[in-house]
Design an enzyme around this catalytic site. Structure first.
Site, PDB file in Angstrom:
ATOM      1  NE  ARG A   1      -2.914  -7.271  -4.258  1.00  0.00           N
ATOM      2  CZ  ARG A   1      -3.681  -7.497  -3.224  1.00  0.00           C
ATOM      3  NH1 ARG A   1      -3.152  -7.919  -2.100  1.00  0.00           N
ATOM      4  NH2 ARG A   1      -4.969  -7.312  -3.291  1.00  0.00           N
TER       5      ARG A   1
ATOM      6  CG  HIS B   1      -1.887  -1.081   1.356  1.00  0.00           C
ATOM      7  ND1 HIS B   1      -1.997  -1.868   2.472  1.00  0.00           N
ATOM      8  CD2 HIS B   1      -2.818  -1.548   0.477  1.00  0.00           C
ATOM      9  CE1 HIS B   1      -2.969  -2.750   2.290  1.00  0.00           C
ATOM     10  NE2 HIS B   1      -3.473  -2.590   1.091  1.00  0.00           N
TER      11      HIS B   1
ATOM     12  CE  LYS C   1     -10.921  -8.265   1.633  1.00  0.00           C
ATOM     13  NZ  LYS C   1      -9.848  -7.337   1.209  1.00  0.00           N
TER      14      LYS C   1
ATOM     15  CB  SER D   1      -4.057  -6.696   4.587  1.00  0.00           C
ATOM     16  OG  SER D   1      -3.705  -5.449   4.070  1.00  0.00           O
TER      17      SER D   1
END
Ligand code: ADP
Length: 161
Positions: free
Chosen positions: A91, A17, A41, A129
């Site tokens: 990504r 990030h 999440k 994360s």
């Protein structure tokens, strides 16, 4: 003036990030990092903790970034703070499909806001994360992958593990 919003769960902020934030600052005049609640999440850190970790990180790195949180629709938030760009990181191909859907939906919701993407740096594509949470919860050393304030907070969270 181009004002970009960089939204995410940031649970917690990682060097991936941070890399996107650094590069975005070279492109946009104003950058707001906004912690969003992702209903899919279950977070490890509260919104306040995640926001504070980002604030501490950008202060430490001397980066001129605004940090905020929001519960509602992202395009409404961007509109409210007069941002004209929503920035996301990519990504791998696995990110693409979801981001493509998100971008088309956001364009339908508010055609005045442009979605823009920065490709992850090659040495950081593996970072997420979720992986950090998993490794840290099992007692692994994640200090090479997250900013210093996050190392301290994870240590507090998993003290005694
Ligand atoms: P979200 O739950 O919204 O995907 P994340 O905090 O996981 O929130 O990620 C926020 C944004 O940062 C997303 O666009 C994600 O693709 C991007 N991102 C996450 N990790 C990296 C990384 N290692 N390199 C580049 N971009 C990343």
């Amino acid at each position: 003036m181009v004002h970009a919003v960089y939204p995410g769960s940031f649970d917690p902020i990682t060097n991936g990030h941070l890399d996107i934030i650094r590069r975005a600052l070279k492109i946009f005049d104003i950058l707001t990092v906004v912690v969003m609640n992702n209903s899919k999440k279950i977070p490890m850190f509260s919104i306040e903790e995640r926001e504070e970790l980002i604030r501490k990180t950008v202060r430490l790195e001397n980066l001129s970034v605004m940090v905020d949180h929001s519960d509602g629709l992202l395009v409404d938030y961007a509109d409210r703070i007069h941002a004209n760009v929503i920035l996301r990181g990519l990504r791998a191909v696995s990110d693409f499909e979801f981001e493509f859907q998100l971008s088309l939906m956001n364009r339908k919701l508010n055609p005045n806001i442009q979605m823009m993407y920065l490709m992850s740096s090659s040495d950081l594509t593996f970072l997420s994360s979720g992986l950090i949470r998993e490794v840290a919860s099992l007692g692994g050393d994640v200090s090479a992958f997250v900013p210093q304030p996050v190392i301290a907070q994870l240590a507090l969270k998993f003290k005694g593990v």
